[in-house]
Write a protein that holds these residues in place. Structure first.
Motif, mmCIF file in Angstrom:
data_model
loop_
_atom_site.group_PDB
_atom_site.id
_atom_site.type_symbol
_atom_site.label_atom_id
_atom_site.label_comp_id
_atom_site.label_asym_id
_atom_site.label_seq_id
_atom_site.Cartn_x
_atom_site.Cartn_y
_atom_site.Cartn_z
ATOM 1 N N ALA B 84 14.191 4.028 2.200
ATOM 2 C CA ALA B 84 15.572 4.480 2.430
ATOM 3 C C ALA B 84 15.944 4.075 3.847
ATOM 4 C CB ALA B 84 15.692 5.995 2.272
ATOM 5 N N THR B 85 17.196 4.331 4.198
ATOM 6 C CA THR B 85 17.602 4.215 5.592
ATOM 7 C C THR B 85 17.581 5.601 6.211
ATOM 8 O OG1 THR B 85 18.968 2.240 5.230
ATOM 9 C CG2 THR B 85 19.466 3.566 7.173
ATOM 10 N N TYR B 86 16.935 5.722 7.356
ATOM 11 C CA TYR B 86 16.827 7.003 8.041
ATOM 12 C C TYR B 86 17.760 6.984 9.251
ATOM 13 C CZ TYR B 86 13.007 8.033 4.943
ATOM 14 O OH TYR B 86 12.262 8.282 3.804
ATOM 15 N N LEU B 87 18.622 7.973 9.299
ATOM 16 C CA LEU B 87 19.639 8.069 10.339
ATOM 17 C C LEU B 87 19.345 9.239 11.259
ATOM 18 C CD1 LEU B 87 22.765 7.649 8.034
ATOM 19 C CD2 LEU B 87 21.920 5.944 9.634
ATOM 20 N N CYS B 88 19.576 9.020 12.523
ATOM 21 C CA CYS B 88 19.415 10.041 13.542
ATOM 22 C C CYS B 88 20.788 10.314 14.150
ATOM 23 C CB CYS B 88 18.442 9.501 14.589
ATOM 24 S SG CYS B 88 18.309 10.435 16.102
ATOM 25 N N ALA B 89 21.066 11.566 14.491
ATOM 26 C CA ALA B 89 22.370 11.907 15.080
ATOM 27 C C ALA B 89 22.192 13.031 16.089
ATOM 28 C CB ALA B 89 23.355 12.317 13.994
ATOM 29 N N GLY B 90 23.031 13.009 17.121
ATOM 30 C CA GLY B 90 23.009 14.064 18.124
ATOM 31 C C GLY B 90 24.341 14.775 18.167
ATOM 32 N N SER B 91 24.294 16.067 18.433
ATOM 33 C CA SER B 91 25.523 16.825 18.629
ATOM 34 C C SER B 91 25.541 17.371 20.047
ATOM 35 C CB SER B 91 25.654 17.967 17.629
ATOM 36 O OG SER B 91 24.731 18.992 17.906
ATOM 37 N N GLN B 92 26.733 17.378 20.607
ATOM 38 C CA GLN B 92 26.910 17.807 21.988
ATOM 39 C C GLN B 92 27.183 19.302 22.023
ATOM 40 O OE1 GLN B 92 30.403 16.199 23.829
ATOM 41 N NE2 GLN B 92 29.312 15.793 25.734
ATOM 42 N N GLY B 93 26.694 19.932 23.066
ATOM 43 C CA GLY B 93 26.939 21.357 23.207
ATOM 44 C C GLY B 93 28.417 21.683 23.142
ATOM 45 N N GLY B 94 28.769 22.697 22.375
ATOM 46 C CA GLY B 94 30.156 23.115 22.275
ATOM 47 C C GLY B 94 30.963 22.334 21.259
ATOM 48 N N SER B 95 30.327 21.394 20.553
ATOM 49 C CA SER B 95 31.050 20.579 19.573
ATOM 50 C C SER B 95 30.223 20.450 18.309
ATOM 51 C CB SER B 95 31.333 19.201 20.154
ATOM 52 O OG SER B 95 31.857 18.336 19.157
ATOM 53 N N GLU B 96 30.921 20.340 17.188
ATOM 54 C CA GLU B 96 30.227 20.083 15.917
ATOM 55 C C GLU B 96 30.182 18.595 15.591
ATOM 56 O OE1 GLU B 96 31.755 23.974 13.530
ATOM 57 O OE2 GLU B 96 33.115 22.772 14.755
ATOM 58 N N LYS B 97 30.730 17.777 16.492
ATOM 59 C CA LYS B 97 30.759 16.339 16.238
ATOM 60 C C LYS B 97 29.358 15.759 16.338
ATOM 61 C CE LYS B 97 33.889 14.130 18.621
ATOM 62 N NZ LYS B 97 34.851 13.774 19.683
ATOM 63 N N LEU B 98 29.039 14.823 15.434
ATOM 64 C CA LEU B 98 27.760 14.127 15.456
ATOM 65 C C LEU B 98 27.971 12.676 15.873
ATOM 66 C CD1 LEU B 98 25.913 15.323 12.213
ATOM 67 C CD2 LEU B 98 25.625 16.135 14.557
ATOM 68 N N VAL B 99 27.072 12.200 16.740
ATOM 69 C CA VAL B 99 27.036 10.781 17.102
ATOM 70 C C VAL B 99 25.811 10.197 16.425
ATOM 71 C CG1 VAL B 99 26.821 9.108 18.962
ATOM 72 C CG2 VAL B 99 28.163 11.200 19.307
ATOM 73 N N PHE B 100 26.039 9.228 15.549
ATOM 74 C CA PHE B 100 24.961 8.663 14.744
ATOM 75 C C PHE B 100 24.412 7.381 15.356
ATOM 76 C CE2 PHE B 100 24.384 10.874 10.735
ATOM 77 C CZ PHE B 100 25.489 11.708 10.687
ATOM 78 N N GLY B 101 23.112 7.163 15.191
ATOM 79 C CA GLY B 101 22.522 5.863 15.403
ATOM 80 C C GLY B 101 22.792 4.989 14.186
ATOM 81 N N LYS B 102 22.422 3.719 14.291
ATOM 82 C CA LYS B 102 22.701 2.794 13.196
ATOM 83 C C LYS B 102 21.628 2.791 12.115
ATOM 84 C CE LYS B 102 25.870 -0.132 15.727
ATOM 85 N NZ LYS B 102 26.246 -1.499 16.161
ATOM 86 N N GLY B 103 20.576 3.532 12.342
ATOM 87 C CA GLY B 103 19.597 3.712 11.287
ATOM 88 C C GLY B 103 18.434 2.754 11.323
ATOM 89 N N THR B 104 17.355 3.169 10.676
ATOM 90 C CA THR B 104 16.180 2.331 10.429
ATOM 91 C C THR B 104 16.022 2.217 8.927
ATOM 92 O OG1 THR B 104 15.001 2.938 12.455
ATOM 93 C CG2 THR B 104 13.677 2.132 10.609
ATOM 94 N N LYS B 105 16.036 0.982 8.456
ATOM 95 C CA LYS B 105 15.830 0.754 7.027
ATOM 96 C C LYS B 105 14.340 0.621 6.744
ATOM 97 C CE LYS B 105 17.116 -2.155 3.118
ATOM 98 N NZ LYS B 105 17.890 -3.330 2.642
ATOM 99 N N LEU B 106 13.795 1.583 6.024
ATOM 100 C CA LEU B 106 12.369 1.617 5.721
ATOM 101 C C LEU B 106 12.132 1.135 4.303
ATOM 102 C CD1 LEU B 106 9.431 2.489 6.367
ATOM 103 C CD2 LEU B 106 10.025 4.731 5.416
ATOM 104 N N THR B 107 11.215 0.194 4.165
ATOM 105 C CA THR B 107 10.783 -0.288 2.850
ATOM 106 C C THR B 107 9.293 -0.048 2.744
ATOM 107 O OG1 THR B 107 12.476 -2.018 2.881
ATOM 108 C CG2 THR B 107 10.703 -2.238 1.269
ATOM 109 N N VAL B 108 8.888 0.651 1.686
ATOM 110 C CA VAL B 108 7.472 0.914 1.441
ATOM 111 C C VAL B 108 7.078 0.165 0.175
ATOM 112 C CG1 VAL B 108 5.697 2.645 1.065
ATOM 113 C CG2 VAL B 108 7.683 3.176 2.503
ATOM 114 N N ASN B 109 6.199 -0.786 0.341
ATOM 115 C CA ASN B 109 5.757 -1.603 -0.792
ATOM 116 C C ASN B 109 4.546 -0.983 -1.477
ATOM 117 O OD1 ASN B 109 7.692 -3.721 -0.389
ATOM 118 N ND2 ASN B 109 6.464 -4.378 1.374
ATOM 119 N N PRO B 110 4.520 -1.040 -2.832
ATOM 120 C CA PRO B 110 3.372 -0.444 -3.556
ATOM 121 C C PRO B 110 2.111 -1.284 -3.378
ATOM 122 C CG PRO B 110 4.927 -1.466 -5.072
ATOM 123 C CD PRO B 110 5.556 -1.553 -3.709
#
Lengths: 111, 110
Positions: B84-110
């Motif tokens: 999947a793509t894993y996304l990280c986000a931070g929220s600033q004190g006093g706000s519900e707004k999230l700032v997202f990173g662009k993600g890491t696309k993870l592929t797990v091969n069998p």
């Protein structure tokens, strides 16, 4: 599990047409967010509401985009007139404090 | 300006090969650090919230940790369904707004 519902899931239309996207937040959630996701920019916040009142729309192009919450069960995002650069996936999220829970988005293509 | 940067952009693992994803942030007055998972054609799905340096949270094969400057998502003995793509986000004190990173696309091969 309760989910955020977005309609339509896909929309293809021609440049200049009006586009309306709808979101039903999770019952009991008091904040609603609109995001746009593109490959280049990732997820960007367009606007958000708390208790149906707009709190921040600084991420939204004001001349063509508008967001409203007519009631607690419906949020809308409108684009008029639409342009090819508006092509993206638009997500709605809702929450009560944190975290935010996302719908599955509207994939918009403007030809 | 608040920023969240994720690395690597993409990661390929063999099933069972453990690894870590990185999220570095410059969010003034960080209120919370969030991890989401996004599958193709779906919206982000909430995984974890971390609030203070030293905090750790686990869910199945995933463990998230937080320091004063970055967060890690450790994946132990991954399976193909962890792809999947894993996304990280931070929220600033006093706000519900999230700032997202662009993600890491993870592929797990069998």
């Amino acid at each position: 599990d309760a989910r955020v519902t977005q309609t339509p899931r896909h929309k293809v239309t021609e440049m200049g047409q009006e586009v309306t996207m709808r979101c039903q937040p999770i019952l009991g959630h008091n904040t609603v967010f609109w995001y746009r996701q593109t490959m280049m920019q990732g997820l960007e916040l367009l606007a958000y509401f708390r208790n149906r009142a707009p709190l921040d729309d600084s991420g939204m192009p004001k001349d063509r985009f508008s967001a409203e919450m007519p009631d607690a069960t419906l949020a809308t995002l409108k684009i008029q007139p639409s342009e090819p650069r508006d092509s993206a996936v638009y997500f709605c999220a809702s929450g009560f404090t944190q975290p935010q829970h996302f719908g599955d988005g509207t994939r918009l293509s403007i030809l | 300006e608040d920023q969240v940067t994720q690395s690597p952009e993409a990661l390929r693992l063999q099933e069972g090969e453990s690894s870590s994803l990185n999220c570095s942030y410059t969010v003034s007055g960080l209120r919370g650090l969030f991890w989401y998972r996004q599958d193709p054609g779906k919206g982000p799905e909430f995984l974890f919230t971390l609030y203070s340096a030293g905090e750790e949270k686990e869910k199945e094969r995933l463990k998230a940790t937080l320091t004063k400057k970055e967060s890690f998502l450790h994946i132990t003995a991954p399976k193909p369904e962890d792809s999947a793509t894993y996304l990280c986000a931070g929220s600033q004190g006093g706000s519900e707004k999230l700032v997202f990173g662009k993600g890491t696309k993870l592929t797990v091969n069998p």
